[in-house]
Design a protein around this motif. Structure first.
Motif, PDB file in Angstrom:
ATOM      1  N   GLU A 204       0.829  -1.211   0.000  1.00 48.19           N
ATOM      2  CA  GLU A 204       0.000   0.000   0.000  1.00 48.19           C
ATOM      3  C   GLU A 204       0.864   1.262   0.000  1.00 48.19           C
ATOM      4  O   GLU A 204       0.476   2.312  -0.493  1.00 48.19           O
ATOM      5  N   LYS A 205       2.093   1.122   0.567  1.00 49.76           N
ATOM      6  CA  LYS A 205       2.979   2.294   0.682  1.00 49.76           C
ATOM      7  C   LYS A 205       3.961   2.402  -0.487  1.00 49.76           C
ATOM      8  O   LYS A 205       4.756   3.332  -0.553  1.00 49.76           O
ATOM      9  N   VAL A 206       3.947   1.408  -1.381  1.00 54.56           N
ATOM     10  CA  VAL A 206       4.929   1.392  -2.477  1.00 54.56           C
ATOM     11  C   VAL A 206       4.331   2.021  -3.732  1.00 54.56           C
ATOM     12  O   VAL A 206       3.214   1.696  -4.123  1.00 54.56           O
ATOM     13  N   GLU A 207       5.095   2.896  -4.341  1.00 52.73           N
ATOM     14  CA  GLU A 207       4.660   3.551  -5.582  1.00 52.73           C
ATOM     15  C   GLU A 207       4.803   2.545  -6.734  1.00 52.73           C
ATOM     16  O   GLU A 207       5.896   2.050  -7.001  1.00 52.73           O
ATOM     17  N   ILE A 208       3.677   2.228  -7.376  1.00 57.71           N
ATOM     18  CA  ILE A 208       3.700   1.310  -8.526  1.00 57.71           C
ATOM     19  C   ILE A 208       3.130   2.063  -9.727  1.00 57.71           C
ATOM     20  O   ILE A 208       2.211   2.863  -9.588  1.00 57.71           O
ATOM     21  N   TYR A 209       3.713   1.821 -10.894  1.00 55.66           N
ATOM     22  CA  TYR A 209       3.299   2.536 -12.112  1.00 55.66           C
ATOM     23  C   TYR A 209       2.758   1.544 -13.139  1.00 55.66           C
ATOM     24  O   TYR A 209       3.006   0.337 -13.037  1.00 55.66           O
ATOM     25  N   ASN A 210       2.055   2.045 -14.138  1.00 55.53           N
ATOM     26  CA  ASN A 210       1.641   1.180 -15.245  1.00 55.53           C
ATOM     27  C   ASN A 210       2.903   0.739 -15.994  1.00 55.53           C
ATOM     28  O   ASN A 210       3.749   1.582 -16.301  1.00 55.53           O
ATOM     29  N   PRO A 211       3.050  -0.555 -16.290  1.00 56.86           N
ATOM     30  CA  PRO A 211       4.268  -1.006 -16.993  1.00 56.86           C
ATOM     31  C   PRO A 211       4.424  -0.317 -18.348  1.00 56.86           C
ATOM     32  O   PRO A 211       3.441  -0.100 -19.054  1.00 56.86           O
ATOM     33  N   ARG A 212       5.672   0.029 -18.676  1.00 55.50           N
ATOM     34  CA  ARG A 212       5.938   0.675 -19.971  1.00 55.50           C
ATOM     35  C   ARG A 212       6.361  -0.343 -21.020  1.00 55.50           C
ATOM     36  O   ARG A 212       6.696   0.004 -22.141  1.00 55.50           O
ATOM     37  N   MET A 213       6.403  -1.593 -20.594  1.00 53.33           N
ATOM     38  CA  MET A 213       6.828  -2.673 -21.480  1.00 53.33           C
ATOM     39  C   MET A 213       5.955  -3.878 -21.122  1.00 53.33           C
ATOM     40  O   MET A 213       5.564  -4.016 -19.962  1.00 53.33           O
ATOM     41  N   PRO A 214       5.616  -4.742 -22.065  1.00 55.28           N
ATOM     42  CA  PRO A 214       4.787  -5.908 -21.707  1.00 55.28           C
ATOM     43  C   PRO A 214       5.462  -6.801 -20.651  1.00 55.28           C
ATOM     44  O   PRO A 214       6.625  -7.170 -20.807  1.00 55.28           O
ATOM     45  N   VAL A 215       4.731  -7.085 -19.584  1.00 53.97           N
ATOM     46  CA  VAL A 215       5.224  -7.949 -18.504  1.00 53.97           C
ATOM     47  C   VAL A 215       4.229  -9.086 -18.321  1.00 53.97           C
ATOM     48  O   VAL A 215       3.023  -8.857 -18.189  1.00 53.97           O
ATOM     49  N   ILE A 216       4.737 -10.325 -18.332  1.00 53.89           N
ATOM     50  CA  ILE A 216       3.893 -11.506 -18.075  1.00 53.89           C
ATOM     51  C   ILE A 216       4.093 -11.912 -16.622  1.00 53.89           C
ATOM     52  O   ILE A 216       5.232 -12.035 -16.164  1.00 53.89           O
ATOM     53  N   CYS A 217       2.992 -12.115 -15.884  1.00 56.01           N
ATOM     54  CA  CYS A 217       3.154 -12.437 -14.461  1.00 56.01           C
ATOM     55  C   CYS A 217       2.962 -13.928 -14.178  1.00 56.01           C
ATOM     56  O   CYS A 217       2.346 -14.657 -14.947  1.00 56.01           O
ATOM     57  N   ASN A 218       3.528 -14.353 -13.047  1.00 55.90           N
ATOM     58  CA  ASN A 218       3.544 -15.766 -12.643  1.00 55.90           C
ATOM     59  C   ASN A 218       2.164 -16.357 -12.383  1.00 55.90           C
ATOM     60  O   ASN A 218       1.908 -17.524 -12.672  1.00 55.90           O
ATOM     61  N   VAL A 219       1.301 -15.545 -11.779  1.00 59.10           N
ATOM     62  CA  VAL A 219       0.040 -16.079 -11.250  1.00 59.10           C
ATOM     63  C   VAL A 219      -0.960 -16.430 -12.343  1.00 59.10           C
ATOM     64  O   VAL A 219      -1.684 -17.416 -12.244  1.00 59.10           O
ATOM     65  N   THR A 220      -0.972 -15.620 -13.429  1.00 62.86           N
ATOM     66  CA  THR A 220      -1.948 -15.872 -14.499  1.00 62.86           C
ATOM     67  C   THR A 220      -1.287 -16.299 -15.809  1.00 62.86           C
ATOM     68  O   THR A 220      -1.974 -16.722 -16.735  1.00 62.86           O
ATOM     69  N   ALA A 221       0.056 -16.172 -15.882  1.00 62.76           N
ATOM     70  CA  ALA A 221       0.787 -16.400 -17.144  1.00 62.76           C
ATOM     71  C   ALA A 221       0.222 -15.509 -18.252  1.00 62.76           C
ATOM     72  O   ALA A 221       0.133 -15.887 -19.408  1.00 62.76           O
ATOM     73  N   ASP A 222      -0.163 -14.303 -17.854  1.00 62.58           N
ATOM     74  CA  ASP A 222      -0.721 -13.334 -18.802  1.00 62.58           C
ATOM     75  C   ASP A 222      -0.154 -11.948 -18.477  1.00 62.58           C
ATOM     76  O   ASP A 222       0.515 -11.765 -17.459  1.00 62.58           O
ATOM     77  N   TYR A 223      -0.469 -10.968 -19.330  1.00 61.32           N
ATOM     78  CA  TYR A 223       0.037  -9.612 -19.133  1.00 61.32           C
ATOM     79  C   TYR A 223      -0.537  -8.973 -17.877  1.00 61.32           C
ATOM     80  O   TYR A 223      -1.702  -9.185 -17.547  1.00 61.32           O
ATOM     81  N   VAL A 224       0.316  -8.184 -17.184  1.00 61.01           N
ATOM     82  CA  VAL A 224      -0.208  -7.245 -16.174  1.00 61.01           C
ATOM     83  C   VAL A 224      -0.224  -5.892 -16.886  1.00 61.01           C
ATOM     84  O   VAL A 224       0.803  -5.389 -17.306  1.00 61.01           O
ATOM     85  N   ARG A 225      -1.415  -5.342 -17.045  1.00 65.66           N
ATOM     86  CA  ARG A 225      -1.572  -4.183 -17.943  1.00 65.66           C
ATOM     87  C   ARG A 225      -1.538  -2.829 -17.238  1.00 65.66           C
ATOM     88  O   ARG A 225      -1.325  -1.814 -17.860  1.00 65.66           O
ATOM     89  N   ASN A 226      -1.763  -2.826 -15.938  1.00 64.22           N
ATOM     90  CA  ASN A 226      -1.752  -1.547 -15.218  1.00 64.22           C
ATOM     91  C   ASN A 226      -1.271  -1.760 -13.790  1.00 64.22           C
ATOM     92  O   ASN A 226      -1.056  -2.895 -13.364  1.00 64.22           O
ATOM     93  N   LYS A 227      -1.127  -0.650 -13.058  1.00 62.16           N
ATOM     94  CA  LYS A 227      -0.523  -0.747 -11.717  1.00 62.16           C
ATOM     95  C   LYS A 227      -1.373  -1.585 -10.751  1.00 62.16           C
ATOM     96  O   LYS A 227      -0.828  -2.278  -9.886  1.00 62.16           O
ATOM     97  N   GLU A 228      -2.701  -1.544 -10.920  1.00 65.21           N
ATOM     98  CA  GLU A 228      -3.572  -2.351 -10.044  1.00 65.21           C
ATOM     99  C   GLU A 228      -3.308  -3.841 -10.262  1.00 65.21           C
ATOM    100  O   GLU A 228      -3.227  -4.616  -9.318  1.00 65.21           O
TER     101      GLU A 228
END
Length: 301
Positions: A204-228
């Motif tokens: 909650e205290k960490v500044e997270i931004y929308n990725p500027r490059m496509p990132v695939i995440c472990n949990v869904t094996a799909d893109y994380v498209r925004n900071k949420e």
């Protein structure tokens, strides 16, 4: 011990990032550079130290590849590596990530009392067979698949009793190898609930931004498209399996057949070759391998 020393000797960028990492952990009295270069080994292996150390080396190597105009189309990372991938994708600032993985290490370490749980790598059985075996030993306690590493390498996580029983059954079933992992807790399982809650609070205290490059995440094996989605993926990763096979297949389905493993170790290179045998896979872990890959990529590109 000794990792990153040659990088600092050869590249000013490495020195700069090591000093940023040290400043980030200054309040904790941790000198990441000193730990990496001099040890002691036991202290460096402690997950709360190992995580920021690996993230720092991985980020240095990524920056150096960038400097040589080698830039990825997509990034992904295995477990802790996801944090380096998010730094590469500009979703988390480096210093923030160093503090974050330090906390992650502490939370993971303290989520269960020492000696309660561990992890096992099983080589040579299909995931469906292992799921079936987990069901069979679940009366002995909590046991779950933690990493789908390759078509024939699965890691399970859980309490000691069911792990011991599973180890016996897997060998009977014809597993080529059953390897107890040198970890202090049952990562990526429901036993990490407390760590997940703590991480969610800290995030909650960490500044997270929308990725500027496509990132695939472990949990869904799909893109994380925004900071949420980034925040949610990091929280969920704590007590869910790493879908590495699906992640690599997803990247490959985007027309990508060339991978560079960045950071200490060469494990992922082997796993990727098992998932996609025809893939070109390189790895960069020090200044020699960096020079080597820059040369080879020149030929590929």
């Amino acid at each position: 011990v000794g990792m990153g020393k040659d990088l600092i000797e050869n590249y000013p960028e490495a020195k700069k990032l090591f000093s940023k990492a040290n400043m980030a952990l200054d309040k904790e009295g941790i000198d990441i550079a000193k730990l990496c270069f001099e040890g002691p080994e036991e202290e460096l292996k402690n997950t709360a130290n190992a995580q920021p150390a690996i993230l720092t080396i991985s980020t240095i190597l990524f920056e150096l590849l960038n400097k040589h105009n080698i830039r990825p189309s997509i990034v992904a990372g295995h477990s802790l590596g996801e944090y380096s991938a998010l730094v590469a994708g500009s979703a988390i600032e480096f210093e923030g990530a160093v503090k974050l993985v330090r906390k992650r290490g502490e939370y993971m370490q303290n989520a269960t009392p020492l000696g309660i749980g561990s992890m096992l790598a099983i080589i040579g059985l299909k995931s469906s067979e292992i799921r079936e075996l987990c069901k069979r030993v679940s009366d002995y306690g909590i046991i779950e698949i933690a990493n789908y590493n390759s078509p024939t390498q699965i890691v399970v996580s859980g309490e000691i009793k069911p792990l011991d029983k599973l180890s016996e059954l897997a060998k009977e079933k014809g597993a080529r190898k059953v390897i107890p992992l040198k970890v202090s807790a049952p990562f990526h399982s429901s036993l990490m609930e407390l760590a997940k809650d703590n991480l969610a609070r800290y995030l909650e205290k960490v500044e997270i931004y929308n990725p500027r490059m496509p990132v695939i995440c472990n949990v869904t094996a799909d893109y994380v498209r925004n900071k949420e989605e980034v925040r949610s993926a990091l929280i969920e990763q704590m007590n869910h399996p790493v879908l590495w096979v699906d992640s690599i297949m997803k990247i490959n389905s985007q027309g990508i057949n060339c991978f560079i493993e960045v950071g200490p170790g060469k494990v992922l290179r082997g796993l990727i070759k098992q998932i996609i045998p025809e893939a070109e896979v390189f790895n960069v872990f020090d200044s020699d391998s960096l020079k080597d890959v820059v040369e080879k990529m020149g030929e590929v590109l």
